[in-house]
Scaffold this motif. Structure first.
Motif, PDB file in Angstrom:
ATOM      1  N   VAL A   2       0.818  -1.218   0.000  1.00  9.36           N
ATOM      2  CA  VAL A   2       0.000   0.000   0.000  1.00  9.36           C
ATOM      3  C   VAL A   2       0.850   1.265   0.000  1.00  9.36           C
ATOM      4  CG1 VAL A   2      -1.960  -1.058   1.133  1.00  9.36           C
ATOM      5  CG2 VAL A   2      -0.145  -0.039   2.519  1.00  9.36           C
ATOM      6  N   ARG A  24       5.293   2.324   8.877  1.00 11.67           N
ATOM      7  CA  ARG A  24       6.159   3.031   9.813  1.00 11.67           C
ATOM      8  C   ARG A  24       6.508   2.099  10.977  1.00 11.67           C
ATOM      9  NH1 ARG A  24       3.352   8.385  10.914  1.00 11.67           N
ATOM     10  NH2 ARG A  24       2.179   7.090  12.361  1.00 11.67           N
ATOM     11  N   GLY A  31       3.956   0.729  13.242  1.00 12.62           N
ATOM     12  CA  GLY A  31       2.940  -0.163  12.693  1.00 12.62           C
ATOM     13  C   GLY A  31       1.916   0.516  11.799  1.00 12.62           C
ATOM     14  N   ALA A  32       1.985   1.834  11.668  1.00 10.08           N
ATOM     15  CA  ALA A  32       0.999   2.559  10.849  1.00 10.08           C
ATOM     16  C   ALA A  32       1.236   2.278   9.366  1.00 10.08           C
ATOM     17  CB  ALA A  32       1.087   4.050  11.125  1.00 10.08           C
ATOM     18  N   PHE A  33       0.146   2.048   8.638  1.00  8.64           N
ATOM     19  CA  PHE A  33       0.217   1.819   7.193  1.00  8.64           C
ATOM     20  C   PHE A  33       0.010   3.157   6.494  1.00  8.64           C
ATOM     21  CE2 PHE A  33      -0.582  -2.214   8.999  1.00  8.64           C
ATOM     22  CZ  PHE A  33      -0.011  -3.145   8.139  1.00  8.64           C
ATOM     23  N   ILE A  34       0.997   3.608   5.754  1.00  9.32           N
ATOM     24  CA  ILE A  34       0.957   4.929   5.114  1.00  9.32           C
ATOM     25  C   ILE A  34       0.786   4.734   3.614  1.00  9.32           C
ATOM     26  CG2 ILE A  34       2.230   7.065   4.716  1.00  9.32           C
ATOM     27  CD1 ILE A  34       3.760   6.421   7.347  1.00  9.32           C
ATOM     28  N   PRO A  35      -0.334   5.224   3.057  1.00 10.63           N
ATOM     29  CA  PRO A  35      -0.572   5.017   1.620  1.00 10.63           C
ATOM     30  C   PRO A  35       0.376   5.873   0.783  1.00 10.63           C
ATOM     31  CG  PRO A  35      -2.237   6.452   2.535  1.00 10.63           C
ATOM     32  CD  PRO A  35      -1.401   5.991   3.691  1.00 10.63           C
ATOM     33  N   ARG A  65       0.263  13.614   4.789  1.00  8.63           N
ATOM     34  CA  ARG A  65       1.402  14.275   5.440  1.00  8.63           C
ATOM     35  C   ARG A  65       2.428  13.260   5.945  1.00  8.63           C
ATOM     36  NH1 ARG A  65       0.662  14.215  11.159  1.00  8.63           N
ATOM     37  NH2 ARG A  65      -1.431  13.507  11.664  1.00  8.63           N
ATOM     38  N   ASP A  66       1.966  12.037   6.290  1.00 11.13           N
ATOM     39  CA  ASP A  66       2.904  11.011   6.748  1.00 11.13           C
ATOM     40  C   ASP A  66       3.755  10.509   5.582  1.00 11.13           C
ATOM     41  OD1 ASP A  66       2.120  10.988   9.484  1.00 11.13           O
ATOM     42  OD2 ASP A  66       0.298   9.921   8.905  1.00 11.13           O
TER      43      ASP A  66
END
Lengths: 93, 486
Positions: free
Chosen positions: A9, A13, A16-20, A26-27
């Motif tokens: 995707v 991070r 554990g955050a999934f950043i598209p 902003r991530d």
């Protein structure tokens, strides 16, 4: 272990955050900034191993009502439970 | 004397026989009659100022139409409200006008549903459908600030913001720290203490919450490059509606550190900024602040879509690097003037704020009140979460895997960052409804409208092709968060 790991995707991070992969997220912008600073993300995990032909055939048979009835008849014939019969068949395979 | 509406704008034409007019050489004994009659007619008009009788005499035609002797296209326009004197006094809206014939849509009346031959006169609403007298900001969603009354706190109700970082607080609000001290931020509630918000008597609003900043560690001497700011970012789409026009920023503030504070505004490229001071004289007292903002220059880098439209900054402390002149948009990145107070001067200092409104026009108007549900939906464009009460449906693709689709209840600004805050709090159910613990959770696709999850149960309990569902276990709040903040 790097702060980011590549994923289907986008990136994952370290928390554990999934950043598209979206240039307005902003991530993701922060991730791109991190890369520009000279950092390298960890490679993506390999795709899951696809089911084998035997596993697929087993799944198909498990959904077949005739097959399930046959297993019950055979189990009764040999004085076994269905679970015992299935375990016996798996051991033979 | 005839109705005010029949008077002429040409003075010499108001010469009807007394007491209806003031003819040349009228008898002295009629002067007081004319004056008294004129007073009576003016009083009659004042008694019903919402409508003015322009002396148009209608002739009944049908249940919804009437004709007039003289065409009056100036006053009879589609959309204008009318008051009709029939057997009953009725109200309606003009829906068509042709030459001297007018059609109206009547309001509901308990005793009469149609015009009749008893229709005798008609008065026009003071405000025309094409009015130009009501201020522009009455007609639009005037407050560009979402959650200005600090009612929505989806992330948490208290925070310990990290230094050299941006911390999101109440929905849409953020704090930026780059300094030696430390602060805490919390939701301050009227239910705990009435003084936590402005009173209804002083503000005209029954506030529930304010955002409270409390100093927990002092930074008595602010270095040149240090700052502490409370911020809000207006999305470009919303900024465009008031962009480059005079605006007003108003809010209620309550602090234990009196002095001069500043607000600043900054564009997308941080190459244009505006600073204005405001003074807090009385400590621990709710004060209404209203700051007129001149129209921003179009020079510099601005965003009018889904990016950063306008940064609004409430400066709590800032060093010389960020100080400059006040009152004008300048090609700089400023936070305050040299007069800026230092909230972090003393431990225990507080700064509370609520009722924030940014609107078109130089003057602050009453705070726009929006329904709670609407305010929360506006917040969810930027941040939302899947809670324990929600169910996500999908199907098993193997004995160890389930694929689930989740349509976000509000389309987000952009594809959000998805975070599982408690995978162990998730519960999978197989095709028979049996609950299974979760061993791993990931995403297969993320858009601003929809998320595809890939959830693995513990063990191999699934049958490929069967339906499946996952949800948060009881007590496990804030299971999955979706963040598309600016």
């Amino acid at each position: 272990m790097a702060l980011y790991k590549l994923a289907k995707v986008g990136v994952i991070r370290s928390d554990g955050a999934f950043i598209p992969k979206d240039n307005s997220n902003r991530d993701y912008i922060e991730f791109l900034r991190w890369v520009i600073e000279g950092n390298t993300p960890d490679p993506a995990d390999p795709d899951p191993v696809p089911a084998t032909d035997l596993e697929n055939a087993t799944l198909t048979l498990q959904r077949d009502p005739v097959f399930r009835a046959l297993v019950k008849v055979l189990a009764a014939h040999f004085g076994l439970t269905v679970a015992q019969l299935v375990a016996e068949i798996k051991a033979q395979v | 004397m005839s109705k005010v509406g029949s008077w002429s704008t040409t003075a010499g034409n108001n010469n009807s026989t007394p007491p209806d007019g003031w003819p040349e050489g009228q008898a002295p004994s009629t002067v007081n009659d004319c004056a008294r009659e004129m007073m009576a007619q003016i009083k009659t008009m004042v008694n019903s100022l919402e409508y003015v009788d322009l002396n148009n005499t209608p002739s009944f035609l049908t249940a919804t139409t009437f004709s007039m002797a003289t065409a009056d296209a100036t006053n009879f326009e589609v959309g204008r409200r009318v008051k009709l004197f029939d057997a009953n006094t009725m109200y309606g809206t003009i829906i068509s006008v042709s030459a001297t014939q007018v059609q109206v849509r009547l309001d509901y009346h308990t005793a009469q549903s149609a015009l009749t031959a008893q229709l005798s006169s008609i008065a026009m609403a003071v405000v025309k459908a094409t009015n130009s007298s009501i201020p522009d900001n009455v007609w639009k969603r005037k407050n560009a600030i979402i959650n200005g009354s600090m009612d929505i706190w989806q992330r948490s109700a208290s925070f310990q913001p990290a230094n050299n970082a941006t911390t999101y607080l109440a929905d849409r609000w953020q704090i930026n720290l780059s300094m030696g001290g430390a602060i805490a931020v919390s939701r301050s509630e009227r239910s705990a203490n009435a003084s936590n918000v402005p009173t209804l008597a002083q503000s005209g609003v029954f506030f529930n919450h304010s955002l409270l900043i409390s100093v927990s560690a002092v930074d008595a001497a602010i270095a040149a490059g240090e700052f502490a700011t409370l911020g809000y970012i207006v999305e470009g789409f919303d900024w465009r509606q008031i962009a480059h026009k005079p605006t007003n920023l108003s809010f209620w503030v309550n602090t234990r550190e009196s002095g001069i504070y500043a607000i600043s505004m900054r564009n997308n490229g941080s190459d244009r900024s505006f600073v204005q001071d405001y003074t807090i004289s009385a400590i621990a007292t709710w004060t209404k602040v209203s700051i007129p903002i001149p129209e921003a220059t179009t020079a510099g880098t601005w965003d009018y879509s889904s990016g950063v439209g306008l940064r609004i900054i409430f400066t709590l402390a800032a060093g010389a690097t960020y100080q400059g002149g006040a009152g004008n948009w300048t090609a700089a990145n400023l936070l305050c003037t040299a007069s800026q107070a230092n909230l972090l001067r003393s431990a225990g200092n507080t700064f509370a704020i609520t009722g924030v409104q940014l609107e078109e026009g130089q003057f602050a108007t009453p705070l726009e009140i929006r329904p709670y549900a609407q305010e929360k939906q506006l917040c969810q464009r930027y941040y939302q979460r899947l809670e324990a009460t929600e169910r996500v449906f999908g199907h098993a693709t193997s004995t160890t895997r389930g694929i689930y689709g989740w349509d976000l209840p509000v389309e987000m600004r952009v594809a959000p960052t998805v975070a599982f805050t408690a995978v162990t709090g998730l519960v999978n159910t197989d095709g028979n409804g049996t609950e299974r613990s979760v061993s791993a959770a990931t995403t297969l696709n993320i858009t601003s409208k929809n998320i595809i999850f890939d959830i693995a149960p513990v063990g191999t309990p699934f049958t490929a092709g069967q339906g499946a569902m996952f949800f948060g276990s009881t007590g496990a709040a804030n299971i999955i968060t979706f963040d598309a903040e600016l």
